[in-house]
Design a protein around this motif. Structure first.
Motif, PDB file in Angstrom:
ATOM      1  N   ASP A 205       2.931  -4.783-103.143  1.00 23.32           N
ATOM      2  CA  ASP A 205       3.772  -3.698-102.648  1.00 23.32           C
ATOM      3  C   ASP A 205       4.295  -3.949-101.247  1.00 23.32           C
ATOM      4  N   SER A 206       3.514  -4.633-100.408  1.00 25.03           N
ATOM      5  CA  SER A 206       3.961  -4.899 -99.043  1.00 25.03           C
ATOM      6  C   SER A 206       5.215  -5.767 -99.027  1.00 25.03           C
TER       7      SER A 206
ATOM      8  N   ASN B  33      12.668  -4.693 -97.364  1.00 26.15           N
ATOM      9  CA  ASN B  33      13.492  -3.564 -96.917  1.00 26.15           C
ATOM     10  C   ASN B  33      13.661  -3.560 -95.405  1.00 26.15           C
ATOM     11  N   ALA B  34      12.609  -3.928 -94.670  1.00 25.58           N
ATOM     12  CA  ALA B  34      12.699  -3.983 -93.207  1.00 25.58           C
ATOM     13  C   ALA B  34      13.703  -5.052 -92.778  1.00 25.58           C
TER      14      ALA B  34
ATOM     15  N   GLU C  38      13.823  -1.970-106.873  1.00 24.08           N
ATOM     16  CA  GLU C  38      14.760  -1.742-105.775  1.00 24.08           C
ATOM     17  C   GLU C  38      16.151  -1.435-106.305  1.00 24.08           C
TER      18      GLU C  38
ATOM     19  N   VAL D 100       2.105  -5.436 -93.944  1.00 26.06           N
ATOM     20  CA  VAL D 100       3.531  -5.227 -93.701  1.00 26.06           C
ATOM     21  C   VAL D 100       3.938  -5.678 -92.300  1.00 26.06           C
TER      22      VAL D 100
ATOM     23  N   ASP E 189       8.284  -3.648 -98.865  1.00 28.90           N
ATOM     24  CA  ASP E 189       8.448  -3.046 -97.544  1.00 28.90           C
ATOM     25  C   ASP E 189       8.977  -4.061 -96.537  1.00 28.90           C
TER      26      ASP E 189
END
Length: 192
Positions: free
Chosen positions: A146-147, A153-154, A106, A178, A150
């Motif tokens: 990986d989720s 970030n959300a 990130e 996610v 996400d």
């Protein structure tokens, strides 16, 4: 090479300290995370150190933990990252937060640190991948699939701080999808 200082804390002028070790005062640069965990003036302090000898100066940097010193040493090996920039990075985010950002690749979290642009952040992610993220990310908490990136970030997009988002993310079981992960994280945030 000076590896450790133990003495009385005489002065605190961020990011500089003056530590009296048996009558000799050492000027030491520290990150803000180390600075906030220091004892009061006149009290005993123990710092792990890293000494840099240049043609025009001998500089001493102090750290409250071995992990922070290790990360500092990794950072200054990267082209374009000097000691001041490394201290700035360690002041802007904790070692586990930095490891998490590297593990999840990130660059946006790194660019929030003053003095770190997009290119420097990408170079940090590339150079430290595998050296820092995997080891310290596991020590710093959950290394998510990986989720996790996400979901994080959300939460950041919804206006939550890095710290709030990371705490909420720790409440989400690994392997959660996610959309379910975002719901669980938001529930955790609403309870807190």
């Amino acid at each position: 090479m000076i590896g450790r200082l133990s003495g009385l804390l005489l002065e605190k002028n961020p990011p500089q300290l003056l530590v009296d070790c048996n009558g000799v005062g050492y000027e030491v640069g520290v990150s803000m995370s180390t600075f906030y965990n220091l004892p009061g003036l006149g009290e005993k302090v123990v710092l792990l150190t890293h000494q840099i000898v240049r043609e025009d100066a001998q500089l001493l940097y102090g750290f409250g933990t071995a992990e922070e010193r290790t990360v500092f040493r990794q950072l200054i090996k990267i082209t374009g990252i000097g000691a001041r920039m490394a201290l700035s990075i360690l002041s802007g985010m904790s070692v586990p937060e930095l490891a998490q950002a590297i593990t999840m690749q990130e660059s946006g979290r790194l660019t929030k640190v003053p003095g770190i642009g997009k290119k420097t952040a990408e170079r940090l992610l590339l150079e430290l991948k595998g050296k820092l993220g995997a080891d310290l990310g596991a020590a710093g908490g959950a290394v998510l699939a990986d989720s996790g990136a996400d979901i994080l970030n959300a939460l950041l997009a919804l206006g939550y701080s890095d710290k709030e988002a990371m705490l909420a993310l720790k409440q989400v079981p690994a392997g959660t999808g996610v959309s379910d992960g975002i719901k669980l994280a938001l529930r955790a945030l609403s309870k807190g």
